[in-house]
Design a protein around this motif. Structure first.
Motif, PDB file in Angstrom:
ATOM      1  N   ILE A  74       0.847  -1.184   0.000  1.00  0.00           N
ATOM      2  CA  ILE A  74       0.000   0.000   0.000  1.00  0.00           C
ATOM      3  C   ILE A  74       0.884   1.235   0.000  1.00  0.00           C
ATOM      4  CG2 ILE A  74      -1.696   1.345   1.304  1.00  0.00           C
ATOM      5  CD1 ILE A  74      -2.553  -1.330   2.615  1.00  0.00           C
ATOM      6  N   ILE A  75       0.616   2.126  -0.932  1.00  0.00           N
ATOM      7  CA  ILE A  75       1.295   3.413  -0.867  1.00  0.00           C
ATOM      8  C   ILE A  75       0.210   4.431  -0.579  1.00  0.00           C
ATOM      9  CG2 ILE A  75       2.594   5.119  -2.163  1.00  0.00           C
ATOM     10  CD1 ILE A  75       3.849   2.756  -3.659  1.00  0.00           C
ATOM     11  N   ALA A  76       0.288   5.022   0.606  1.00  0.00           N
ATOM     12  CA  ALA A  76      -0.800   5.882   1.043  1.00  0.00           C
ATOM     13  C   ALA A  76      -0.309   7.310   1.191  1.00  0.00           C
ATOM     14  CB  ALA A  76      -1.366   5.386   2.372  1.00  0.00           C
ATOM     15  N   ASN A  77      -1.135   8.224   0.742  1.00  0.00           N
ATOM     16  CA  ASN A  77      -0.850   9.644   0.900  1.00  0.00           C
ATOM     17  C   ASN A  77      -1.339  10.060   2.285  1.00  0.00           C
ATOM     18  OD1 ASN A  77      -0.565  12.392   0.705  1.00  0.00           O
ATOM     19  ND2 ASN A  77      -2.408  12.667  -0.583  1.00  0.00           N
ATOM     20  N   THR A  78      -0.445  10.299   3.215  1.00  0.00           N
ATOM     21  CA  THR A  78      -0.848  10.527   4.613  1.00  0.00           C
ATOM     22  C   THR A  78      -1.801  11.698   4.767  1.00  0.00           C
ATOM     23  OG1 THR A  78       1.219  11.725   4.883  1.00  0.00           O
ATOM     24  CG2 THR A  78       1.133   9.487   5.751  1.00  0.00           C
ATOM     25  N   GLU A  79      -1.623  12.731   3.981  1.00  0.00           N
ATOM     26  CA  GLU A  79      -2.503  13.898   4.085  1.00  0.00           C
ATOM     27  C   GLU A  79      -3.954  13.516   3.780  1.00  0.00           C
ATOM     28  OE1 GLU A  79      -2.131  16.805   5.248  1.00  0.00           O
ATOM     29  OE2 GLU A  79      -4.024  17.684   4.549  1.00  0.00           O
ATOM     30  N   GLY A  80      -4.114  12.488   2.964  1.00  0.00           N
ATOM     31  CA  GLY A  80      -5.456  12.012   2.637  1.00  0.00           C
ATOM     32  C   GLY A  80      -6.080  11.239   3.783  1.00  0.00           C
ATOM     33  N   PHE A  81      -5.362  11.137   4.861  1.00  0.00           N
ATOM     34  CA  PHE A  81      -5.886  10.415   6.036  1.00  0.00           C
ATOM     35  C   PHE A  81      -6.025  11.346   7.234  1.00  0.00           C
ATOM     36  CE2 PHE A  81      -5.938   5.934   4.675  1.00  0.00           C
ATOM     37  CZ  PHE A  81      -5.325   6.066   3.445  1.00  0.00           C
TER      38      PHE A  81
END
Ligand code: TPP
Ligand code: TPP
Ligand code: SF4
Ligand code: SF4
Ligand code: MG
Ligand code: MG
Lengths: 350, 612, 612, 350
Positions: C105-112
């Motif tokens: 998983i590559i997650a954009n932290t700001e999107g969380f």
């Protein structure tokens, strides 16, 4: 109306005295238009006006076709029917004939109402059912991601017309008038007051009300109407039609429209040549004048007419239908199936 | 006056034929009504051209009306006719093929003048050239005799000419010993405001009768006694009228208003015409701008709590399919009546066919199951329409009710049902707020609640996008879609629990099972009956419900060595039967714009029996 | 800089997911094109919501793009993904189910952030609460890193935010070792007139790459070598583009102008868009006022000697059925393309389905046979469109060309055909007056002559009423109608002589035959291949022509113990097969708006094998 | 145009010098209308005018929908297409775009063209393809045996409206004008001269010509227009519109129409109060005036306007389409499939 439906209506508790608010007309559904879409304003104004219309929510029905605009019914806390593309006016007609007691609203787009749905539109207008039509004109197909529409300006470059569109656009007001409409108006998404007034007038009108609303699609046709809605240009680009008043416009109210022969022309009220008395005076009741005003729409050098072009009385379709039914009952008595089945030539086999 | 012989007959078939302006449909209808009142069983076949009033004397302008009546059970309008009334040469030319050998021709001699002979393509006059020797030919100068009867009235020749069909009718009344009173009454009513025409028609009718009575041309009269029909009060009825009344009866029994949204189209227009008469029954009829507005307005009316109906024929159904899909999705009651006609495309607009079955079953985008019922006889259109309405209301679904041009325009005696005995089919509108969800389903029927606008607290929104189970909110989730698609299919399937099992006419097993649907019922029944009378092991299965089918159809099919499916198409029901039950059924297909003759089916069965 | 490990992979599936405003379709398309150029085989699945730009962060606003690529043969977009790029919490929530266990998983932290978590319905942050422990999780603050990269450019925060997809793309390019040049070129072209945006996107793309290269977060890079594809020049192509080009190629090879009459509808609009670009190919595109005008204008153009085409999706076909019947009757060439979507009614407009087959086969009034061909893969849309055109022109008939949303929006590498090798399919316009009759037929094909207006002496009239054989005059005769109905059916049947026999992939007989049509080709092929690799007796029959079917289909079916028919509907082809061949085929049905996963078919075959 | 079509056209022998006659335009099909039907006159006038139009038969195409009127193409010895109900204008549009070289005519009825086909009608008018539309208005559905139509007068008793119709009828001229038509005319089945003139003018007009023809259906709606066509009433009931001329009418040409405000009113030219100079003067080129004149149609006390309401120039759709194609070819060169297939990102596998 049928016994069963009547029972339901009778059983309904009396409308409460408490005046409703805009909030009462907001449904629990998430609004799914693009951020910034002009549809939001139309929704807000409609919800704001509804309490004044004075009809309880449960007696209101919003009917739409397909398009961004046609998502509207989901957001109204009334009865709603999201139909198929172009057919909202026909669905609404059937409902209104079956249930004249309801307040029926149609929400449609320039594609839904004038392209695929053009035929039902012109026919509902001549029939004059007591239905209110809000046509969101963004001069584009929003939901299908940006093809030109029947109101797009000629030469428009869109996904389906990379070399520019070839069709001369409809002038919706003229089309409606040509269809013998009894109420024809135009208003703007970015003029909440005018929109509220117009929607209210549409609601009050007995007969089909045709309201064209210039609506900004900020994703596929941003700024299509900015000339008519933005501060720096609107005063010089729009002339508001007010019943009984001369056609004056301009930031300083220093310009007007007069007829030169049959051609409308812009005159200055400052240079002493013309005065307010020379101007065209609006009369909502005059069908001929309404054509003249509508015909100004795409005339170069003439400000865009906005307001109520026409508001006249003509018998309302579903009422006449009800009257025929009452007449038939009076003349022939309430229909009796047993009698009918046994009417005419019959014989008995023993 | 010489005494005329009276001969008793079990059954007779008469065909009236003339120009489309000659009033043959009227003549046939009058003869039919009078015959019905006499207690004969009967069946009729009107057959008229697509042109309104084609140039006089031409072959394509011939209009015909056939009636088959008897003291026995009558199931078809007759394979061939015993008597042909030919008002002109073209009428003879077109219809001679359907006259039995030795049959009777009554010909209007004036209709065989040179011009008419030429238009009909005759090189010599068949009335005189001996070519009709094998028939019993009566050449009567009807035109002249009519003129004589009206001599002193000073009428325009056009009016005189228009009366001559009553002369023919009068003769036939005499010949078949029928009373003139019903027609006299009818003329008096119809032309109450046109005394001249009334008088003329009355005179000519009587002149025709007297002509039979007094001249020596006709040596025999016939007597056809009443049929042994089940006791009760009868009337004659056409399919289109029965359909209209069935819808009205359903609305009354549902305690709902009937709303018809329709656009005229042959041969369905008469249903619209009929329903528009009954405003005192609170029937609302709306002649819409097109078929799409017809059906969508009906759906709008259903949303408001009416019994929404739309009537049309095949090309009109084509235009309605998108809206039918919408009705499937929003799950509102809607009855779609298709009075089928010859296709494809504009096809043969005034002829019959049953080639729209697959359109009804499958003619939509996506998985959009719709119940389909088909009427078997003209009078059965009443029951089919009632039943379609019952299912639509109970299961909240659009329902197809199939009829066809032959049923719609044809007529038969009808044992008038006791309206009070018809079931109450009134829906329960939802009013309870507590626990309301627009797509919460009834456990048994799987139908969703019907909550009509005007009900406080039940405000909700429906539409054509996929719905979330229970809440009815727009929903794009994969699992929900799969679930809902299957649920809608299941809902329709469950109707099979609510319809009678199929009944075999004849033995429950044997050599040949003839499976039919719709308007071929009578012809198949006759053919099967004849085979059974000949001692053959042949049975008949008629399918009234095409979707869903009764639960026992498979069972029945498996009990026969051969299954044959006669259809007025290239094989549509047979596709469904073979796919569903994997039976090697064979078809008998005719696509001529005409109903089956019983003999055609009889022969096919013979073939199969021989081949076994 | 630490040396990164490079790992070799045969195939990978990556899914990009974010808000509909996040540019995921663009990111996916860029990655696809670059991957194609590298010589991988690949298959893609764009998956976007019905809303144009749903409010940010919501579950229903998530837009996804999946690409499956490899050095081996790739037939599907991948049953599950190996890597999920989630731009926000909603994207993770919606797509986690399709990630393999142990996947990346590559997650954009700001999107969380809190707002996003709440909108997605998370009560705690999955990036930190341990719930993703079984995956390889890379939390990257893409938003912030993008902003940093653009720090000195003074852009609006909206513009900055719009660039962040290029950061993700850069990272993935680095991780899978793909060159950035193609995308750099594309950005330069696309934003040539918007230098600021061009500069920003280029910077961010490179920043993403560099992030992979320089930080220590990613320890491995992957290498996916080129696939062993047949030699030749390749390009990547979507189904809709291939369809458009196939039509253009057909028109050129027919020496006719292409005329498209169409009305926009998802997912078919892109064909209209594509064709409207090629005015220099004499392609005329007409965006009509509705679907009916779309098809009837195309038919009018055909009458004039153009290759008339109409494109739409299911609800649009519903509106065109009356006109298709007309085309059957007037016997003019016409290609009707249906890019199928989820139904019934408006249904799931942006999702795929293959539930319009029966509509194509039977959805008309009367007996109105229409040839039906279906494309199997995105690139195959070219061939299917070409073949549909060939048949339409040769047999003077409307032809259905079926595609679907999955094929239309999906893409694959395509071995570019040698245009000069494509057959000449130019029609012979009739010019000879002598012996001309508009419905005189070719002995072999049974097609009628095409005589276009402008030809002196061949003035004639066509229409939707039944035609007399040979003369084409309006004709209502029973025998003629029956004859013509059968003739039209026979004409379509004879096309079977002109199409290749069906080929079984695998052994010609055995335990299980999997029969498919349309866009399920890849998934079925994968499943069958796996079974054959496992040593099972399983074969694959793909039906490209649905009407008429190749002549040997029956033969093939009878050679297998079991026949299974996977379809993205409730069972449509299976109905036809069972009816036609009386084989007890069983269905595998999925109606979720999604293509089959190979594993679903594999499992079904297992079930059947076990049950035997 | 495509190579194949061009070949056909090139191969065609040159048009003969001999002038054609009406007879050349009669096909070999039996005419199947009811004896006395007004359609016969329209057919005769059309056949009479065609030789003057000067286009050879084989370059003419008549296209129709469904209805009695729509049988028309069978009787013309030209190319013909009897379509489906309401779609003639759409079929014709496609043909004209594909083949701008042809002379394309649409024959339709008040039901075919304004009821089911209303949408295609209003769209072809705004697009302005060079097509000539003859709308046979008999205010009834003939072919389906007598239901009311969208032009039937309100209250009409027909098979489908035994209690009288409820719909306000379309005013076809106003509808056409509201749709931004460029040529709008009205003529009468029983005025052969006027009809011939009008059809000729329609043929000459570059753009869509909309010609409404009052047509008597003697079987289902006999005498609907007798007031405007029969000797004793027509002079006082009809005002003929002639370009540049004042609106004078009456047997003695002693009455006229002037505008009172915007309302047209009948004035006498005899009593000295008004003279010809006070009258409305017709101008075919004035869109605003055309609306005023069309709006007179159902006004009580005002004679029925007959003639050419409007005839203005606007770019023709199919020509602009051809221009775009020429432009694209000039800019990009004749399309080359090999190049296209190999354009953009491609790669080679060895
Ligand atoms: C029968 C059918 N044809 C086409 C479509 C695709 N479609 C949906 S909305 C739309 C046009 C929308 O334009 P408009 O009415 O202007 O609404 P907007 O989205 O601009 O508000 C189209 C072509 C459809 N849903 N159904
Ligand atoms: C789809 C469809 N709907 C309905 C019909 C039946 N129909 C044929 S012609 C017609 C109306 C004809 O009226 P009009 O156009 O005024 O022509 P007229 O016969 O009066 O010349 C109708 C309703 C049809 N043929 N097809
Ligand atoms: S696409 Fe345009 S019209 Fe549709 S929601 Fe977005 S901004 Fe509004
Ligand atoms: S029905 Fe009327 S319009 Fe039709 S042919 Fe007869 S007279 Fe003419
Ligand atoms: Mg729009
Ligand atoms: Mg008419």
């Amino acid at each position: 109306m049928s016994t069963l439906v009547e029972e339901i209506l009778k059983a309904a508790p009396p409308a409460s005295d408490q005046k409703m608010t805009a909030k009462d007309f907001q449904s629990d559904q998430d609004v799914r238009w693009c951020p910034g879409c002009g549809d939001y304003s139309i929704l807000a104004q409609t919800q704001r006006v509804m309490p004044d219309v004075g009809i309880p929510r449960h007696q209101m029905v919003f009917i739409s076709g397909i398009g961004c605009s046609s998502r509207f019914p989901y957001y109204m806390n009334t009865y709603g029917f999201h139909g198929i593309h172009g057919r909202a006016t026909a669905i609404a007609s059937g409902l209104k004939m079956a249930r004249p007691d309801l307040s029926v609203w149609v929400v449609t787009g320039d594609g839904d109402g004038l392209s695929i749905g053009g035929n039902h539109m012109i026919h509902i207008l001549r029939r004059n059912l007591d239905i209110n039509i809000l046509l969101f004109n963004n001069q584009i197909y929003g939901l299908t991601k940006g093809q030109y529409s029947p109101t797009s300006e000629k030469g428009k470059i869109t996904k389906s017309t990379p070399y520019g569109s070839l069709d001369y656009p409809f002038n919706p007001a003229a089309l409606a008038l040509g269809s013998s409409a009894t109420f024809v108006a135009r208003t703007l998404d970015r003029d909440p007051k005018h929109m509220q007034y117009t929607i209210k007038r549409a609601a009050e009108h007995k007969g089909t009300s045709f309201v064209e609303i210039y609506q900004n699609c900020n994703v596929f046709n941003d700024g299509a109407f900015f000339q008519f809605t933005e501060k720096d240009t609107k005063d010089d680009s729009v002339v508001f039609l007010e019943h009984g008043k001369p056609l004056v416009f301009g930031k300083e109210k220093d310009k007007g429209i007069r007829l030169n022969g049959f051609s409308p022309e812009v005159v200055s009220l400052k240079d002493g040549k013309w005065s307010v008395n020379d101007l065209l005076v609006h009369n909502e009741k005059d069908t001929t004048l309404s054509f003249i005003l509508a015909d100004m729409t795409y005339k170069p050098g003439i400000p865009r007419p906005v307001g109520i072009f026409l508001a006249i009385d003509r018998p309302v379709y579903e009422e006449e239908m009800a009257r025929q039914i009452a007449f038939a009952k009076e003349k022939r008595g309430e229909g009796d199936m047993v009698k009918l089945l046994n009417s005419g030539d019959t014989w008995v086999v023993q | 006056m010489p005494e005329k012989t009276v001969q008793n007959l079990d059954e007779v078939t008469i065909r009236f034929a003339g120009d489309s302006g000659d009033g043959m449909q009227l003549t046939g209808t009058q003869f039919t009504n009078t015959t019905a009142i006499l207690g004969n069983d009967l069946s009729t076949l009107p057959d008229y051209p697509a042109e309104i009033r084609a140039p006089a004397g031409t072959l394509f302008g011939v209009s015909g009306f056939q009636i088959h009546f008897g003291s026995t059970e009558i199931n078809t309008p007759g394979d061939q006719c015993d008597v042909l009334v030919a008002m002109n040469a073209a009428a003879l030319k077109v219809n001679l093929g359907s006259l039995i050998d030795g049959g009777t021709i009554i010909a209007n001699t004036e209709g065989f003048n040179d011009k008419n002979l030429k238009l009909a393509g005759y090189t010599s006059n068949p009335l005189t050239d001996g070519s009709l020797d094998k028939y019993r030919l009566y050449a009567v100068d009807i035109t002249k005799l009519t003129a004589l009867a009206l001599q002193d009235m000073n009428l325009s020749s056009k009016l005189v000419d228009r009366s001559k069909n009553f002369f023919a009718l009068g003769m036939m009344y005499w010949m078949y010993n029928r009373p003139m009173e019903p027609t006299i009454e009818w003329i008096k009513n119809k032309f109450a405001n046109k005394p001249e025409i009334k008088e003329a028609n009355l005179r000519v009718l009587k002149a025709g009768w007297n002509y039979g009575e007094t001249t020596e041309i006709f040596s025999v009269r016939y007597e056809v006694g009443p049929a042994k029909l089940p006791p009760g009060r009868y009337r004659n009825i056409t399919g289109n009228q029965a359909l209209a009344w069935g819808l009205m009866a359903a609305a009354k029994k549902a305690k709902l208003d009937l709303f018809l949204g329709s656009y005229p189209i042959t041969p369905a227009s008469d249903v619209l015409h009929e329903l528009s008469l009954y405003k005192n029954f609170s029937v609302k009829t709306f002649q819409a701008e097109d078929e799409i507005a017809g059906i969508t307005s009906a759906l709008g009316a259903s949303f408001g709590g009416a019994l929404g109906v739309t009537t049309t024929s095949g090309p009109g159904v084509a235009l309605k399919t998108e809206a039918i899909g919408l009705a499937v999705m929003v799950e509102l009651p809607l009855v779609i009546c298709n009075i089928q006609r010859g296709g494809p495309s504009t096809g043969l607009p005034t002829k019959t066919e049953q080639a729209d079955l697959l359109q009804a079953l499958y003619g939509r985008n996506g998985e959009a199951p719709v119940p389909v019922i088909a009427a078997a006889t003209p009078a059965d259109c009443f029951d089919a329409a009632f039943e379609a309405s019952r299912i639509a209301l109970k299961y909240m679904t659009p329902v197809f009710c199939l009829s066809d041009g032959y049923l719609g325009n044809g007529s038969e005696p009808w044992l008038i049902p006791d309206f009070n005995e018809l079931p109450d089919i009134s829906p329960k509108f939802r009013t309870e707020k507590e626990g309301f969800f627009p797509y919460l389903r009834d456990d048994k029927t799987l139908s969703r609640p019907w909550a009509i606008p005007g009900t406080p607290g039940l405000e909700h929104r429906i539409g054509g996008l996929e719905k979330q189970h229970i809440t009815g909110n727009v929903n794009y989730e994969p699992q929900n879609h799969d679930f809902m698609v299957r649920l809608r299919a299941e809902k329709v399937e469950r109707i099979a629990n609510d319809i009678p099992l199929a009944q075999v006419e004849g033995d429950a097993s044997g050599d040949v099972l003839v499976v039919g649907w719709g308007g071929t019922y009578g012809a198949i029944k006759s053919a099967v009956t004849r085979h059974r009378q000949r001692g053959n092991s042949v049975s008949h299965l008629h399918l009234r419900w095409l979707n869903p089918m009764p639960k026992n159809v498979g069972e029945i099919l498996y009990k026969f060595k051969h299954v044959v499916v006669p259809e007025l198409n290239l094989g549509q029901l047979i596709k469904v039967l073979r796919a569903k039950f994997l039976v090697p059924a064979v078809g008998l297909n005719k696509v001529q714009g005409l109903p089956f003759k019983a003999i055609e089916i009889e022969n096919k069965i013979d073939e199969i029996l021989k081949g076994k």
